[in-house]
Motif scaffolding. Sequence first.
Motif, PDB file in Angstrom:
ATOM      1  N   GLY A 153      32.111 -38.389 -63.558  1.00  0.00           N
ATOM      2  CA  GLY A 153      32.365 -39.173 -64.723  1.00  0.00           C
ATOM      3  C   GLY A 153      32.525 -40.588 -64.472  1.00  0.00           C
ATOM      4  N   PRO A 154      33.507 -41.214 -64.656  1.00  0.00           N
ATOM      5  CA  PRO A 154      34.628 -40.948 -64.934  1.00  0.00           C
ATOM      6  C   PRO A 154      34.527 -40.394 -66.607  1.00  0.00           C
ATOM      7  N   GLY A 155      35.166 -39.130 -66.799  1.00  0.00           N
ATOM      8  CA  GLY A 155      35.167 -38.449 -68.032  1.00  0.00           C
ATOM      9  C   GLY A 155      34.637 -37.188 -68.202  1.00  0.00           C
ATOM     10  N   SER A 156      34.386 -36.569 -66.656  1.00  0.00           N
ATOM     11  CA  SER A 156      33.766 -35.369 -66.772  1.00  0.00           C
ATOM     12  C   SER A 156      35.171 -34.286 -66.178  1.00  0.00           C
ATOM     13  N   SER A 157      34.949 -32.996 -67.139  1.00  0.00           N
ATOM     14  CA  SER A 157      35.831 -32.045 -66.958  1.00  0.00           C
ATOM     15  C   SER A 157      35.279 -31.396 -65.349  1.00  0.00           C
ATOM     16  N   SER A 158      35.866 -30.333 -64.778  1.00  0.00           N
ATOM     17  CA  SER A 158      35.597 -29.732 -63.610  1.00  0.00           C
ATOM     18  C   SER A 158      34.551 -28.585 -63.865  1.00  0.00           C
ATOM     19  N   VAL A 159      33.965 -28.490 -65.227  1.00  0.00           N
ATOM     20  CA  VAL A 159      33.233 -27.341 -65.564  1.00  0.00           C
ATOM     21  C   VAL A 159      31.906 -27.141 -64.760  1.00  0.00           C
ATOM     22  N   TRP A 160      31.445 -28.342 -63.839  1.00  0.00           N
ATOM     23  CA  TRP A 160      30.030 -28.034 -63.155  1.00  0.00           C
ATOM     24  C   TRP A 160      30.466 -27.320 -62.012  1.00  0.00           C
ATOM     25  N   LEU A 161      31.208 -27.830 -61.233  1.00  0.00           N
ATOM     26  CA  LEU A 161      31.681 -27.222 -60.062  1.00  0.00           C
ATOM     27  C   LEU A 161      32.136 -25.885 -60.170  1.00  0.00           C
ATOM     28  N   HIS A 162      33.104 -25.839 -61.282  1.00  0.00           N
ATOM     29  CA  HIS A 162      33.708 -24.527 -61.632  1.00  0.00           C
ATOM     30  C   HIS A 162      32.834 -23.510 -61.839  1.00  0.00           C
ATOM     31  N   MET A 163      31.918 -23.541 -62.912  1.00  0.00           N
ATOM     32  CA  MET A 163      30.833 -22.436 -63.317  1.00  0.00           C
ATOM     33  C   MET A 163      29.496 -22.789 -62.795  1.00  0.00           C
ATOM     34  N   GLY A 164      29.286 -23.597 -61.857  1.00  0.00           N
ATOM     35  CA  GLY A 164      27.960 -23.824 -61.272  1.00  0.00           C
ATOM     36  C   GLY A 164      27.716 -23.256 -59.852  1.00  0.00           C
ATOM     37  N   GLY A 165      28.661 -23.329 -58.907  1.00  0.00           N
ATOM     38  CA  GLY A 165      28.601 -22.871 -57.586  1.00  0.00           C
ATOM     39  C   GLY A 165      29.837 -22.583 -56.807  1.00  0.00           C
ATOM     40  N   LEU A 166      31.038 -22.808 -57.252  1.00  0.00           N
ATOM     41  CA  LEU A 166      32.014 -22.664 -56.444  1.00  0.00           C
ATOM     42  C   LEU A 166      33.064 -21.499 -56.721  1.00  0.00           C
ATOM     43  N   GLY A 167      33.089 -21.458 -58.205  1.00  0.00           N
ATOM     44  CA  GLY A 167      34.206 -20.291 -58.763  1.00  0.00           C
ATOM     45  C   GLY A 167      33.577 -18.832 -58.599  1.00  0.00           C
ATOM     46  N   PRO A 168      34.219 -17.892 -58.913  1.00  0.00           N
ATOM     47  CA  PRO A 168      33.952 -16.342 -58.681  1.00  0.00           C
ATOM     48  C   PRO A 168      32.839 -15.966 -59.771  1.00  0.00           C
ATOM     49  N   ARG A 169      33.108 -16.850 -61.025  1.00  0.00           N
ATOM     50  CA  ARG A 169      32.037 -16.545 -61.852  1.00  0.00           C
ATOM     51  C   ARG A 169      31.401 -17.583 -62.254  1.00  0.00           C
ATOM     52  N   MET A 170      29.999 -17.463 -62.694  1.00  0.00           N
ATOM     53  CA  MET A 170      29.055 -18.537 -62.947  1.00  0.00           C
ATOM     54  C   MET A 170      28.083 -18.381 -63.953  1.00  0.00           C
ATOM     55  N   ILE A 171      27.614 -19.481 -64.430  1.00  0.00           N
ATOM     56  CA  ILE A 171      26.554 -19.655 -65.340  1.00  0.00           C
ATOM     57  C   ILE A 171      25.081 -19.066 -64.920  1.00  0.00           C
ATOM     58  N   GLU A 172      24.284 -18.100 -65.579  1.00  0.00           N
ATOM     59  CA  GLU A 172      23.241 -17.598 -65.151  1.00  0.00           C
ATOM     60  C   GLU A 172      22.055 -18.774 -65.570  1.00  0.00           C
ATOM     61  N   MET A 173      21.094 -19.224 -64.173  1.00  0.00           N
ATOM     62  CA  MET A 173      20.431 -20.131 -64.879  1.00  0.00           C
ATOM     63  C   MET A 173      19.102 -19.424 -64.151  1.00  0.00           C
ATOM     64  N   THR A 174      17.857 -20.451 -64.432  1.00  0.00           N
ATOM     65  CA  THR A 174      16.562 -20.062 -63.738  1.00  0.00           C
ATOM     66  C   THR A 174      16.902 -20.218 -62.272  1.00  0.00           C
ATOM     67  N   GLU A 175      16.026 -19.949 -61.346  1.00  0.00           N
ATOM     68  CA  GLU A 175      15.946 -20.174 -59.785  1.00  0.00           C
ATOM     69  C   GLU A 175      15.910 -21.610 -59.663  1.00  0.00           C
ATOM     70  N   ASP A 176      15.300 -22.422 -60.336  1.00  0.00           N
ATOM     71  CA  ASP A 176      15.126 -23.838 -60.010  1.00  0.00           C
ATOM     72  C   ASP A 176      16.150 -24.580 -60.941  1.00  0.00           C
ATOM     73  N   GLY A 177      17.064 -23.785 -61.627  1.00  0.00           N
ATOM     74  CA  GLY A 177      18.193 -24.799 -62.193  1.00  0.00           C
ATOM     75  C   GLY A 177      17.991 -25.034 -63.801  1.00  0.00           C
ATOM     76  N   GLU A 178      17.143 -24.405 -64.428  1.00  0.00           N
ATOM     77  CA  GLU A 178      16.873 -24.806 -65.773  1.00  0.00           C
ATOM     78  C   GLU A 178      17.459 -23.798 -66.601  1.00  0.00           C
ATOM     79  N   ALA A 179      17.925 -24.117 -68.011  1.00  0.00           N
ATOM     80  CA  ALA A 179      18.366 -23.390 -68.842  1.00  0.00           C
ATOM     81  C   ALA A 179      17.554 -21.984 -69.358  1.00  0.00           C
ATOM     82  N   LEU A 180      18.166 -20.738 -69.433  1.00  0.00           N
ATOM     83  CA  LEU A 180      17.704 -19.573 -69.974  1.00  0.00           C
ATOM     84  C   LEU A 180      17.873 -19.888 -71.478  1.00  0.00           C
ATOM     85  N   PRO A 181      17.096 -19.008 -72.258  1.00  0.00           N
ATOM     86  CA  PRO A 181      17.494 -18.847 -73.716  1.00  0.00           C
ATOM     87  C   PRO A 181      18.765 -18.671 -74.123  1.00  0.00           C
ATOM     88  N   PRO A 182      19.274 -19.446 -75.024  1.00  0.00           N
ATOM     89  CA  PRO A 182      20.615 -18.984 -75.730  1.00  0.00           C
ATOM     90  C   PRO A 182      20.572 -17.786 -76.415  1.00  0.00           C
TER      91      PRO A 182
END
Length: 509
Positions: A106-135
């Motif tokens: 950030g300053p001002g960022s939580s750890s959500v990006w590393l947590h749910m993006g690539g390091l933690g055991p659970r992650m958000i599902e995205m496209t192969e290129d890293g764009e959002a899927l439909p909510p």
Amino acid sequence: MKAKFIYISCLACLLWMGSAGSSLMAQGISAAANPNQLIMQELEVSEKDHSIQAAGKSLSYKTTAGFMHMSNEGGKPKAKFYFTAYTLKNVSNPKDRPITFVFNGGPGSSSVWLHMGGLGPRMIEMTEDGEALPPPYNVIDNPNTWLDKTDLVFIDPIETGYSRPAEGEDKKQFLGYVEDIASVGDFIRAYVSEFKRWNSPKFLSGESYGTTRAAGLSGYLQDRYGMFLNGIIMISAVTNFATLNFAPGHDLPYIMYLPTYAAIAEYHKALPNEVSDLDAFIEEVRQYAKGEYATMLMKGDQLTEDDKLRLADKLHQYTGLSKEYLENTHYRIHIRRFVKELLRDRKQTVGRLDGRILGLDLDHAGEGFEFDPSYNKAIYGPYSMAINDYVSRELGFESNLAYEILTGRVRPWNYSNVQNEYLNNSETLRNAIHKNPYLKVMFINGYYDLATPFFATEYTVDHMMVAPELRDNISMKYYESGHMVYIHKPSLDQMTKDVRGFYEEVLKK
């Protein structure tokens, strides 16, 4: 399951002498024992057991999610840190199990990006290129989690995530370079003490301003508490802000950004000539940026007509921007202009966090983009859903607070330790390596990152003046992705291989 733990501690008076104090003084941190030091008062956490398949094996682990309430030594409540810890089960000796403390920036960022993006055991599902899927979005198992190599503790600094000052406490005491290093460092010390991890191999991993924090912590933890680290993984790094801050009369950022501009222009096929080898092309632009381009900018308005023709020709070749436009900018391309100008003829903008991702503005004649498509369009919505749903549904921790993803609550950020100069704490990192020659640092760089360009990181490392015999303690890795390297699936796969190799190399006997 809810658990409450009470911790009472009395710290002995500690007098610092010599190099430890001087190193902390260089960061603007008092060399005397910190009267505002935070200690753990109690834990308010949810604990659960989980398992996942990763790295070709089954991993059984425990999650600990919630607050570490912290006070000063006199027992006055000061803050509550939200954290999420993942610890492998059935490990009898802490010497056998590394632990890594993780945070974003950030300053001002939580750890959500590393947590749910690539390091933690659970992650958000995205496209192969890293764009959002439909909510609505999906949280899935992450076979690339680092948990097979290390326990993980994701930290949300004060005023990010669920972390807050204690009732009645002024938040300003946590919001600044020095204040942040001290509070996060005190949390790490308290966690290591409470969970009996002093004898574990210890690592830090930060992203963006989180790398600034990691560099500062390498000195603070070592010099304040004698906590020597084994390794640091710097993702999309910045430790010398002179490389990034565009200002009249300050030419360095224009040089630092040119190779990234070129990589993004090539990605979108906006160059006048076809590029057959991306790495070779980037190396060519690197050499031009540190050579002829830097020399030309040093001339200021003393450029000859021949100089101007050569500059316009080369910059057009490397960025695709028109020669007339380049002349009108005095051959200095500001990032805010680049994201709008590169694809103006297509009525598209490029992302700051990830130049691969495109956006659409209302005003196609504007000076800069109306929003960063790589943040607002690609990642903000999915990651917000992921952390809010995951913490309550799977980790079992409930809070009525808003989880602050990336917040302005930390403004203004205090840089009083660097009045009338740019923050540059790469010297803190060099000092830590010289004092602890076993400390290894890996830098992870995305070619399409306009927030912390890779050439600026190279420049910073090359100017740290690390002793020649310790220069191999620092390694560089590159990926065809942006600031959040891991949102691009091929880059995440390669990054995971590189990180696993880093842990193996650092920890080999």
